[in-house]
Design an enzyme around this catalytic site. Structure first.
Site, PDB file in Angstrom:
ATOM      1  N   PHE A  42      42.761  24.992  -6.805  1.00  0.00           N
ATOM      2  CA  PHE A  42      43.471  25.815  -7.979  1.00  0.00           C
ATOM      3  C   PHE A  42      41.971  27.450  -7.967  1.00  0.00           C
ATOM      4  O   PHE A  42      41.981  27.859  -8.367  1.00  0.00           O
ATOM      5  CB  PHE A  42      43.550  24.943  -8.761  1.00  0.00           C
ATOM      6  CG  PHE A  42      41.608  24.364  -9.965  1.00  0.00           C
ATOM      7  CD1 PHE A  42      40.967  24.909 -10.259  1.00  0.00           C
ATOM      8  CD2 PHE A  42      42.207  23.141  -9.008  1.00  0.00           C
ATOM      9  CE1 PHE A  42      40.514  24.446 -10.405  1.00  0.00           C
ATOM     10  CE2 PHE A  42      41.284  22.140  -9.325  1.00  0.00           C
ATOM     11  CZ  PHE A  42      40.327  23.144 -10.797  1.00  0.00           C
ATOM     12  N   ASP A  43      41.038  26.790  -7.304  1.00  0.00           N
ATOM     13  CA  ASP A  43      39.843  27.739  -7.492  1.00  0.00           C
ATOM     14  C   ASP A  43      38.654  27.248  -6.210  1.00  0.00           C
ATOM     15  O   ASP A  43      38.643  26.651  -5.967  1.00  0.00           O
ATOM     16  CB  ASP A  43      39.434  27.935  -8.943  1.00  0.00           C
ATOM     17  CG  ASP A  43      38.539  29.219  -8.682  1.00  0.00           C
ATOM     18  OD1 ASP A  43      38.761  30.258  -7.946  1.00  0.00           O
ATOM     19  OD2 ASP A  43      37.763  29.290 -10.246  1.00  0.00           O
ATOM     20  N   ILE A  94      33.249  23.511 -18.156  1.00  0.00           N
ATOM     21  CA  ILE A  94      33.558  22.352 -18.168  1.00  0.00           C
ATOM     22  C   ILE A  94      32.445  20.913 -18.311  1.00  0.00           C
ATOM     23  O   ILE A  94      31.930  21.313 -17.886  1.00  0.00           O
ATOM     24  CB  ILE A  94      35.152  22.088 -17.858  1.00  0.00           C
ATOM     25  CG1 ILE A  94      34.728  21.460 -16.141  1.00  0.00           C
ATOM     26  CG2 ILE A  94      35.941  22.790 -17.548  1.00  0.00           C
ATOM     27  CD1 ILE A  94      35.335  20.627 -14.819  1.00  0.00           C
ATOM     28  N   TYR A 139      40.091  20.096 -18.582  1.00  0.00           N
ATOM     29  CA  TYR A 139      41.165  20.426 -19.944  1.00  0.00           C
ATOM     30  C   TYR A 139      41.365  19.999 -20.943  1.00  0.00           C
ATOM     31  O   TYR A 139      42.193  20.955 -21.920  1.00  0.00           O
ATOM     32  CB  TYR A 139      41.915  21.457 -19.509  1.00  0.00           C
ATOM     33  CG  TYR A 139      41.124  22.626 -18.752  1.00  0.00           C
ATOM     34  CD1 TYR A 139      40.190  23.999 -18.900  1.00  0.00           C
ATOM     35  CD2 TYR A 139      40.468  22.413 -17.379  1.00  0.00           C
ATOM     36  CE1 TYR A 139      39.399  24.532 -18.130  1.00  0.00           C
ATOM     37  CE2 TYR A 139      39.759  23.386 -15.988  1.00  0.00           C
ATOM     38  CZ  TYR A 139      39.029  24.638 -17.000  1.00  0.00           C
ATOM     39  OH  TYR A 139      38.651  25.451 -16.565  1.00  0.00           O
TER      40      TYR A 139
END
Length: 140
Positions: free
Chosen positions: A48-49, A68, A94
């Site tokens: 995702f990143d 986070i 998250y």
């Protein structure tokens, strides 16, 4: 073998596995600006990143809640040059809401993080010339 980084929530911490040892001497502290490379994936392996894919390290201030919580908890235990794999449960990432559309609700995340350098007033670390971090992985 990994280290459980529990913080103050029993059983909810981050699992950290060292892939490459650091110098075991220089550790960042709260308020230091950390320069890292990272790759983030979901439990199913979906990327995702990645700062590595962008070929641009990421800078953030440690312990200030700008990333986070799992990152703050893990990076403070890393030494310069160390590469770790961390598994971050939802409450340290998250949470129940996720970060749509990128991170689903209640997602456990995995990151490979390399602590390239860090800087503070008492112990500055050299920064590579012409390289700036991009703030992408921020706390919701």
């Amino acid at each position: 073998y990994g280290t459980s980084v529990s913080g103050d929530v029993p059983g909810a911490g981050v699992l950290m596995l060292t892939l490459t040892p650091g110098d075991a001497t220089h550790f960042p502290k709260k308020g230091d600006t950390c320069r890292v490379h990272y790759v983030g994936t979901l439990e199913d392996g979906t990327l995702f990143d990645s700062s590595r894919a962008r070929q641009q390290p990421f800078n953030f201030v440690l312990g200030k809640g700008v990333v986070i919580r799992g990152w703050d908890e893990a990076v403070k235990l890393m030494s310069k040059g160390q590469v770790v794999k961390i598994t971050v449960p939802p409450m340290y990432a998250y949470g129940v809401n996720g970060y749509p559309p990128i991170i689903p609700a209640n997602a456990t995340l995995t990151f490979e993080i390399e602590l390239i350098s860090y800087s503070n007033l008492s112990q500055p670390q050299p920064e590579p010339a012409g390289k700036g971090g991009r703030k992408t992985l921020v706390k919701k």
